[in-house]
Design a protein around this motif. Structure first.
Motif: not given
Lengths: 243, 467
Positions: A163-169, A201-212
């Motif tokens: 369930d991919l949600v957009e991150l504000p800003g 604010s997105t209610g996401a349970k996981v934040l992902t990115a390409g940089d540790s």
């Protein structure tokens, strides 16, 4: 394809699960993964903090370790960016013309993970299953130094169950910035606070990115808040191995 | 080459940032103001199909100016002189201030009216004039607010960005003689009060000081762009006009303005065109005109091939409005007339990095400043370059020792793996949640706000070999 993995120093020493996920993902797609033994660090922290001269032997070490690789893949936008945009420049500025040439060659064969999957392999569906609400933070160096654009999102959109949600800003810096997080820790913390409220604010349970590195910063903040939202590397989501 | 003097240095950035960081109202105001102008800028920039081309043209023209600065300056001097303007040269802030002060004193006036000018703020002209018993009246509304409040500007374009309406009303009531005591904080009422106050000055003061956004070498024309028209009043009414101009403000040809008059308003106020553009070539009838060309560290900056592009800057403030560090720390944290990302590269170069060692580190290198810069100054790369100069200027520090040690470990795979394995000792610090919580210094800089993951039992490379 025979892929040389540059795990990056942070993944090697602190987040081995990201290296494991990257290797598993590439192997699942039918490629042979090798991990050249001579590798250490790309030297980005030295260069960006003002120690470019000290970084020259580190760059030489990197170039030597990956000289024979057909293609180098790193699960990090900022390390790939450093290899592509700093190595040859720093070597040349410090009078190492031959090293600059060789660094340029290695840089030409080096990709960040999402670039490699989408541009080189031409894959967007990597066969992942990840049934969680996820939001994606495009880290500054992926976004502006490498210009990976929406490649990570194209990969994420194909993940089953997600369930991919957009991150504000989303495109605003999280405030990590390498040694900036230590030298200007209070400003860094203020930037982090805003990034975390956007994530929550997105209610996401996981934040992902390409940089540790950025994930260590944002994830460390989310953990301190005991927010229940985890920071996972893109490779972990795409490998579909995260719990 | 001498370094610049004047209002270019302050407290170390991390300490100076603390005040704004602790002021939630100020942070909200700044966030709102920069957010609004950011969106406006993005909208009007997106309208132009040839923005990238304009940006490249702007950079190329400025680079042409810098490559031939000596020739262009001599041409400008010749054209100005031929059209009746007296040209003065100033090495640094002190010299520029002395020239202007002497010129004003010679007119016998004890008051000057001023057009908004970054160069005069940089050299601290108002303070220098005050010492000579001459009062300078700012006529730009925001500059006037800063001046009346005995305050410092915190933004290139919006100097009073850190002030709200109620504060401005109180200031006007306190500082403006003859102001209506029933003045409200309605923006129109505030603007009207300032207008009446300034009108009295325009009609009585006979000396004006301006800067210039551009100086055209081939015609000797000076250009000022503004929003309110007050600057134009200063340029036309007084009998003596003194313009203080940084030597990098040149453009070679009249036609170059076509590029910059598109780039500047869209990047600064997010408008297609600014309301007032004043161009003058020589004094008007009955007027005496002077131009003071100021170096103040600019030729020293020009001498550095990796730093000179900072002199392309046209003072639009797009980088300030986009920078996440500026938005949190505020303009005063930069301690200079030039805040934000451009200030972080310009101020240390004008003064020499030894007098501004913390500014090159006042950035997370996120790169958004480079993206929005209308003359394509690669600020992040320049910051990294200046950091190198800061490091080279310093003796051995705990940081430099640690960096050297790390680099030594990183040049030998064996040493590096032993170093990473030693990181396992950090597992002892891990708490019940599997993370490292609050730690004493130097770890506190990280752990005061962020947990650290507990180091793994096995590094990736060790696992890879054992699998």
């Amino acid at each position: 394809m025979r892929v040389a993995l540059f795990v990056t120093c942070l993944v090697d020493g602190l987040f081995p699960q990201v290296g494991k996920a990257t290797a598993a993902l590439l192997e699942r797609l039918g490629h042979e993964v090798v991990v050249p033994r001579g590798q250490t660090c790309c030297g980005q922290m030295h260069v960006n903090t003002g120690y470019a001269e000290q970084a020259v032997p580190v760059i030489r070490n990197h170039v030597r370790a990956f000289a024979d690789a057909d293609v180098v893949v790193a699960p990090s936008g900022s390390c790939a960016g450093s290899i592509r945009h700093q190595h040859a420049k720093v070597a040349a500025q410090h009078g190492h013309a031959r090293l600059a040439e060789r660094a340029e060659e290695v840089a030409g064969r080096t990709y960040e993970l999402s670039e490699f999957l989408v541009d080189v392999l031409g894959v967007t569906d990597v066969g992942a299953y990840f049934p969680h609400r996820v939001t994606y933070h495009p880290t500054c160096h992926s976004l502006r130094v490498l210009g990976v654009g929406d490649k990570p999102l194209r990969l994420l959109r194909e993940v089953r169950g997600i369930d991919l949600v957009e991150l504000p800003g989303a495109e605003t810096c999280c405030g990590f910035g390498g040694t900036f997080a230590l030298k200007n820790s209070e400003t860094s913390a203020a930037m982090l606070a805003d990034k975390m409220s956007a994530v929550l604010s997105t209610g996401a349970k996981v934040l992902t990115a390409g940089d540790s590195s950025c994930l260590m910063h944002i994830g460390g903040g989310l953990s301190r808040l005991r927010s229940g939202t985890r920071a996972l590397h893109l490779a972990e989501v795409l490998a579909g191995v995260a719990r | 080459m001498p370094g610049g003097t004047g209002n270019l240095t302050g407290e170390p950035f991390p300490r100076a940032a603390r005040e704004a960081l602790g002021n939630a109202q100020l942070r909200r105001n700044l966030g709102k103001a920069t957010g609004t102008i950011r969106a406006k800028r993005a909208r009007v920039v997106a309208e132009l199909p040839d923005w990238d081309g304009l940006r490249a043209a702007g950079a190329a023209i400025k680079d042409e100016v810098l490559a031939g600065l000596d020739t262009h300056l001599l041409r400008l001097e010749q054209e100005l002189t031929e059209r009746g303007t007296t040209v003065h040269w100033a090495r640094d802030a002190e010299e520029a201030n002395r020239i202007v002060t002497d010129l004003v004193a010679a007119t016998g006036s004890r008051e000057v009216i001023k057009v908004k000018s970054m160069a005069t703020a940089e050299i601290g002209l108002n303070e220098a004039l005050a010492e000579a018993g001459i009062s300078a009246v700012e006529t730009d509304l925001a500059e006037l607010i800063v001046q009346l409040g005995d305050d410092r500007s915190s933004h290139i374009l919006v100097p009073a960005i850190h002030r709200n309406r109620a504060e401005i009303r109180d200031l006007f009531l306190r500082e403006m003689p003859d102001v209506d005591p029933a003045l409200t904080d309605d923006p129109r009422a505030l603007a009207e009060a300032a207008r009446a106050h300034l009108r009295r000055k325009f009609m009585t003061v006979d000396v004006a000081v301006s800067g210039a956004n551009f100086a055209v070498a081939e015609t000797g024309a000076l250009v000022v762009v503004e929003s309110e028209g007050n600057g134009r009043m200063c340029l036309t009414l007084p009998r003596t006009l003194i313009s203080v101009v940084g030597v990098e403000k040149l453009v070679p040809r009249w036609q170059d303005l076509e590029v910059f008059l598109q780039l500047l308003p869209r990047s600064s106020t997010g408008e297609r065109m600014n309301p007032y553009t004043s161009v003058w070539t020589g004094p008007t009838e009955g007027q005496t005109a002077h131009v003071v060309l100021v170096d103040n560290g600019r030729t020293a900056t020009l001498a550095d091939p990796d730093g000179r592009a900072a002199l392309r800057c046209i003072r639009c403030s797009a980088c300030l409005n986009s920078c996440p560090v500026y938005e949190r720390a505020g303009g005063h944290a930069y301690g200079s007339t030039y805040p934000g990302p451009i200030g972080a590269v310009l101020s240390p170069q004008l003064t020499g990095v030894d007098r501004n060692p913390t500014l090159p580190y006042a950035s997370s290198l996120c790169g958004v400043c480079y993206d929005v810069c209308p003359v394509a100054i690669d600020i992040p790369s320049m910051l990294v370059h200046l950091r190198e100069r800061v490091v080279q200027a310093k003796p051995v520090t705990p940081e430099s020792a640690a960096m050297r040690g790390l680099a030594w470990a990183m040049t030998s795979p064996g040493r590096w793996r032993r170093f990473l394995r030693a990181g396992r000792l950090g597992r002892l610090l891990g708490g019940r949640r599997g993370v490292i919580g609050r730690m004493p210094p130097p770890l506190a800089a990280w752990t005061d706000t962020r947990d650290l993951p507990r180091p793994p039992e096995q590094t990736f490379q060790d696992w890879w070999e054992s699998r």
